[in-house]
Design a protein around this motif. Structure first.
Motif, PDB file in Angstrom:
ATOM      1  N   ILE A 150       0.842  -1.196   0.000  1.00  0.00           N
ATOM      2  CA  ILE A 150       0.000   0.000   0.000  1.00  0.00           C
ATOM      3  C   ILE A 150       0.877   1.245   0.000  1.00  0.00           C
ATOM      4  N   THR A 151       0.497   2.216  -0.825  1.00  0.00           N
ATOM      5  CA  THR A 151       1.185   3.515  -0.847  1.00  0.00           C
ATOM      6  C   THR A 151       0.146   4.617  -0.720  1.00  0.00           C
ATOM      7  N   THR A 152       0.590   5.782  -0.243  1.00  0.00           N
ATOM      8  CA  THR A 152      -0.295   6.952  -0.229  1.00  0.00           C
ATOM      9  C   THR A 152       0.305   8.032  -1.122  1.00  0.00           C
ATOM     10  N   LEU A 153      -0.571   8.904  -1.625  1.00  0.00           N
ATOM     11  CA  LEU A 153      -0.199   9.856  -2.675  1.00  0.00           C
ATOM     12  C   LEU A 153       0.161  11.236  -2.149  1.00  0.00           C
ATOM     13  N   GLY A 154       0.189  11.428  -0.829  1.00  0.00           N
ATOM     14  CA  GLY A 154       0.488  12.740  -0.279  1.00  0.00           C
ATOM     15  C   GLY A 154      -0.768  13.565  -0.093  1.00  0.00           C
ATOM     16  N   ARG A 155      -0.597  14.727   0.528  1.00  0.00           N
ATOM     17  CA  ARG A 155      -1.726  15.599   0.808  1.00  0.00           C
ATOM     18  C   ARG A 155      -2.478  15.946  -0.473  1.00  0.00           C
ATOM     19  N   SER A 158      -6.561  12.380  -2.630  1.00  0.00           N
ATOM     20  CA  SER A 158      -7.871  11.920  -3.098  1.00  0.00           C
ATOM     21  C   SER A 158      -8.319  12.690  -4.337  1.00  0.00           C
ATOM     22  N   ASP A 159      -7.975  13.967  -4.403  1.00  0.00           N
ATOM     23  CA  ASP A 159      -8.231  14.734  -5.625  1.00  0.00           C
ATOM     24  C   ASP A 159      -7.501  14.110  -6.803  1.00  0.00           C
ATOM     25  N   THR A 160      -6.245  13.737  -6.566  1.00  0.00           N
ATOM     26  CA  THR A 160      -5.439  13.121  -7.612  1.00  0.00           C
ATOM     27  C   THR A 160      -6.040  11.791  -8.037  1.00  0.00           C
ATOM     28  N   ALA A 162      -9.125  10.959  -7.984  1.00  0.00           N
ATOM     29  CA  ALA A 162     -10.355  11.210  -8.743  1.00  0.00           C
ATOM     30  C   ALA A 162     -10.073  11.597 -10.181  1.00  0.00           C
ATOM     31  N   THR A 163      -9.175  12.558 -10.385  1.00  0.00           N
ATOM     32  CA  THR A 163      -8.921  12.987 -11.767  1.00  0.00           C
ATOM     33  C   THR A 163      -8.143  11.923 -12.541  1.00  0.00           C
ATOM     34  N   ALA A 164      -7.292  11.164 -11.847  1.00  0.00           N
ATOM     35  CA  ALA A 164      -6.565  10.089 -12.530  1.00  0.00           C
ATOM     36  C   ALA A 164      -7.523   8.993 -12.984  1.00  0.00           C
ATOM     37  N   LEU A 165      -8.481   8.635 -12.141  1.00  0.00           N
ATOM     38  CA  LEU A 165      -9.490   7.658 -12.550  1.00  0.00           C
ATOM     39  C   LEU A 165     -10.336   8.216 -13.693  1.00  0.00           C
ATOM     40  N   GLY A 166     -10.677   9.494 -13.600  1.00  0.00           N
ATOM     41  CA  GLY A 166     -11.428  10.124 -14.684  1.00  0.00           C
ATOM     42  C   GLY A 166     -10.684  10.055 -15.999  1.00  0.00           C
ATOM     43  N   ILE A 216      -8.334  22.471  -4.342  1.00  0.00           N
ATOM     44  CA  ILE A 216      -7.970  21.235  -5.035  1.00  0.00           C
ATOM     45  C   ILE A 216      -6.462  21.169  -5.161  1.00  0.00           C
ATOM     46  N   HIS A 217      -5.932  19.958  -5.217  1.00  0.00           N
ATOM     47  CA  HIS A 217      -4.487  19.787  -5.277  1.00  0.00           C
ATOM     48  C   HIS A 217      -3.976  20.045  -6.701  1.00  0.00           C
ATOM     49  N   PRO A 218      -2.837  20.761  -6.831  1.00  0.00           N
ATOM     50  CA  PRO A 218      -2.329  21.080  -8.178  1.00  0.00           C
ATOM     51  C   PRO A 218      -2.079  19.848  -9.041  1.00  0.00           C
ATOM     52  N   ARG A 219      -1.593  18.758  -8.455  1.00  0.00           N
ATOM     53  CA  ARG A 219      -1.316  17.554  -9.247  1.00  0.00           C
ATOM     54  C   ARG A 219      -2.592  17.012  -9.888  1.00  0.00           C
ATOM     55  N   ALA A 220      -3.709  17.112  -9.161  1.00  0.00           N
ATOM     56  CA  ALA A 220      -4.985  16.663  -9.716  1.00  0.00           C
ATOM     57  C   ALA A 220      -5.369  17.481 -10.940  1.00  0.00           C
ATOM     58  N   VAL A 221      -5.107  18.790 -10.874  1.00  0.00           N
ATOM     59  CA  VAL A 221      -5.405  19.666 -12.011  1.00  0.00           C
ATOM     60  C   VAL A 221      -4.538  19.294 -13.209  1.00  0.00           C
ATOM     61  N   GLU A 222      -3.260  19.054 -12.962  1.00  0.00           N
ATOM     62  CA  GLU A 222      -2.338  18.713 -14.052  1.00  0.00           C
ATOM     63  C   GLU A 222      -2.786  17.457 -14.780  1.00  0.00           C
ATOM     64  N   ILE A 223      -3.225  16.458 -14.034  1.00  0.00           N
ATOM     65  CA  ILE A 223      -3.685  15.212 -14.652  1.00  0.00           C
ATOM     66  C   ILE A 223      -4.931  15.461 -15.495  1.00  0.00           C
ATOM     67  N   ALA A 224      -5.882  16.219 -14.953  1.00  0.00           N
ATOM     68  CA  ALA A 224      -7.098  16.536 -15.710  1.00  0.00           C
ATOM     69  C   ALA A 224      -6.774  17.302 -16.982  1.00  0.00           C
ATOM     70  N   GLN A 225      -5.844  18.236 -16.888  1.00  0.00           N
ATOM     71  CA  GLN A 225      -5.468  19.037 -18.050  1.00  0.00           C
ATOM     72  C   GLN A 225      -4.817  18.179 -19.125  1.00  0.00           C
ATOM     73  N   GLN A 226      -3.912  17.300 -18.717  1.00  0.00           N
ATOM     74  CA  GLN A 226      -3.239  16.432 -19.684  1.00  0.00           C
ATOM     75  C   GLN A 226      -4.237  15.555 -20.432  1.00  0.00           C
ATOM     76  N   ALA A 227      -5.243  15.060 -19.712  1.00  0.00           N
ATOM     77  CA  ALA A 227      -6.239  14.175 -20.325  1.00  0.00           C
ATOM     78  C   ALA A 227      -7.411  14.930 -20.919  1.00  0.00           C
ATOM     79  N   LYS A 228      -7.441  16.270 -20.728  1.00  0.00           N
ATOM     80  CA  LYS A 228      -8.546  17.105 -21.195  1.00  0.00           C
ATOM     81  C   LYS A 228      -9.895  16.629 -20.631  1.00  0.00           C
ATOM     82  N   ILE A 229      -9.871  16.286 -19.325  1.00  0.00           N
ATOM     83  CA  ILE A 229     -11.088  15.893 -18.620  1.00  0.00           C
ATOM     84  C   ILE A 229     -11.583  17.098 -17.821  1.00  0.00           C
TER      85      ILE A 229
END
Length: 406
Positions: A150-155, A158-160, A162-166, A216-229
């Protein structure tokens, strides 16, 4: 299959009243024809029984020597409890549901325990479950390594999640539910006239998040932007549409031009400014200064480098250590504690003359001194005394007329 990701944070799950709203949001989107995937955080905040900070205190109270791998095992428990509790509520409400850990959901990470990065997502199991008509609840903030640890993704993990699953599932939308009705132009606890923003770009919200807006966490935004979600930041406690975050150029259905150069004002408190002057006869001052900070894992920000030396900031809690490290290296640093970084953010600032002049004008009118400044194509930062920060936020919010409707 139209897929919608809904992420619910700790405050959205901490009380019976809040969880009732969560059930209603899930039921509504199912009735709208969506296959729904839920991502959950640990319940509540520090002091609540299952909150992440409460689990961290458990470690401190029991020797404070837990290795990183085992620490992640413990911290993952909060989200598992949330997922199981919500699953029970959904089933009792007549909504079929299945709960999965991050690993069971196919979230594979590297082995950087405590701040792992997602390497890939294998959503086959989630898709199969959705096809049977159930709601799939996934524990946010966590994944597993290739070895199954098990690993955790940092503060903000959970936002990350969500957008990664999206992104992995090509979801139609990701909804981030929190305790505020979207993204505001400033912190409403300081600026009473702060207004919700109906729409912002990925770049704008990413900069706002990095500069202190804790929506929202910046990493979550970056993932959404890359995938255009596209994603929305919404309140758990009402049905308001919240703030839509997307690439403005993707949606040409709205032809209204926003005649506003600044989108919002953000801030970070608890900062110390450190100045280091060059030593005569040495041309490696900047190299030595920043190598020493990196060696001692001291995060630096707001960096200005000149031939005569360097000025930068650290968090107040790191200031004494940073100064001691510099003194050991033969430097004579000057430190100013109790500062705050104020950021003026807007995608319309790029190439627009006069924005910095208006910032200086707003602060000068309030008698606020600018200790340091820097800029990028979407952000201008100024460093002020922390005592001046509330007045600075209000003055800038007013100067750029952010209290007016779009």
């Amino acid at each position: 299959m139209r897929i919608l990701i809904q992420k619910f944070g700790g405050t959205s799950l901490s009380t019976d009243h809040a969880r009732e709203h969560v059930i209603n949001h899930i039921r509504r989107e199912r009735s709208n024809g969506y296959a729904v995937v839920i991502v959950v955080s640990a319940m509540g905040r520090k002091g609540d029984p299952y909150a992440t900070d409460t689990l961290l205190q458990l470690i401190r109270d029991n020797g404070d020597q837990l290795p990183d791998r085992e620490r992640d095992m413990l911290l993952g428990c909060g989200e598992i409890i949330s997922a199981a509790a919500l699953c029970s509520l959904l089933v009792s409400s007549g909504i079929p549901a299945v709960a999965l850990t991050g690993g069971q959901a196919g979230i594979i990470t590297d082995e950087q325990y405590g701040h792992a990065r997602i390497k890939e997502i294998r959503p086959d199991r989630i898709v199969s479950l959705l096809q049977t008509g159930v709601v799939v609840i996934v524990t946010g903030f966590q994944g597993v390594t290739a070895r199954g640890d098990i690993t955790t993704l940092g503060r903000g993990g959970s936002d990350t999640s969500a957008t990664a699953l999206g992104a992995a599932m090509r979801a139609e939308m990701v909804d981030i539910y929190t305790d505020v009705s979207g993204i505001l132009t400033a912190d409403p606890r300081i600026v009473e006239e702060a207004k919700p923003l109906p729409r912002v770009s990925y770049a704008e919200i990413c900069n706002m998040a990095r500069q202190g807006a804790k929506v929202i966490h910046p990493r979550a935004v970056e993932i959404a932007q890359q995938a255009k979600i596209p994603f929305r930041v919404r309140s758990t406690f009402n049905n308001d549409p919240g703030t839509l975050v997307t690439d403005i150029s993707m949606d040409r259905s709205e032809l209204t031009v926003r005649d506003r150069h600044v989108t919002g004002i953000a801030h970070v408190s608890g900062i110390t400014q450190i100045s280091v002057k060059a030593i005569e006869g040495r041309n490696d001052v900047q190299l030595q200064v920043f190598q020493s900070m990196a060696k001692h894992r001291i995060s630096v920000d707001f960096i200005n480098v000149t031939p005569s030396g360097a000025i930068y900031t650290v968090f107040d809690q790191d200031a004494e250590r940073a100064v001691n490290v510099l003194k050991e290296g033969g430097f004579t640093p000057a430190a100013v504690n109790g500062c705050a970084k104020v950021s003026v953010i807007g995608g319309g600032m790029n190439g627009e003359p006069g924005v910095m002049a208006r910032i200086v004008e707003a602060l000068t009118e309030q008698g606020i001194s600018i200790m340091q400044s820097a800029d990028s194509n979407t952000t201008i930062w100024v460093l002020v005394r922390e005592a001046d920060m509330p007045s600075a936020l209000r003055a800038l919010h007013s100067k750029f007329e952010l209290h007016l409707p779009l």
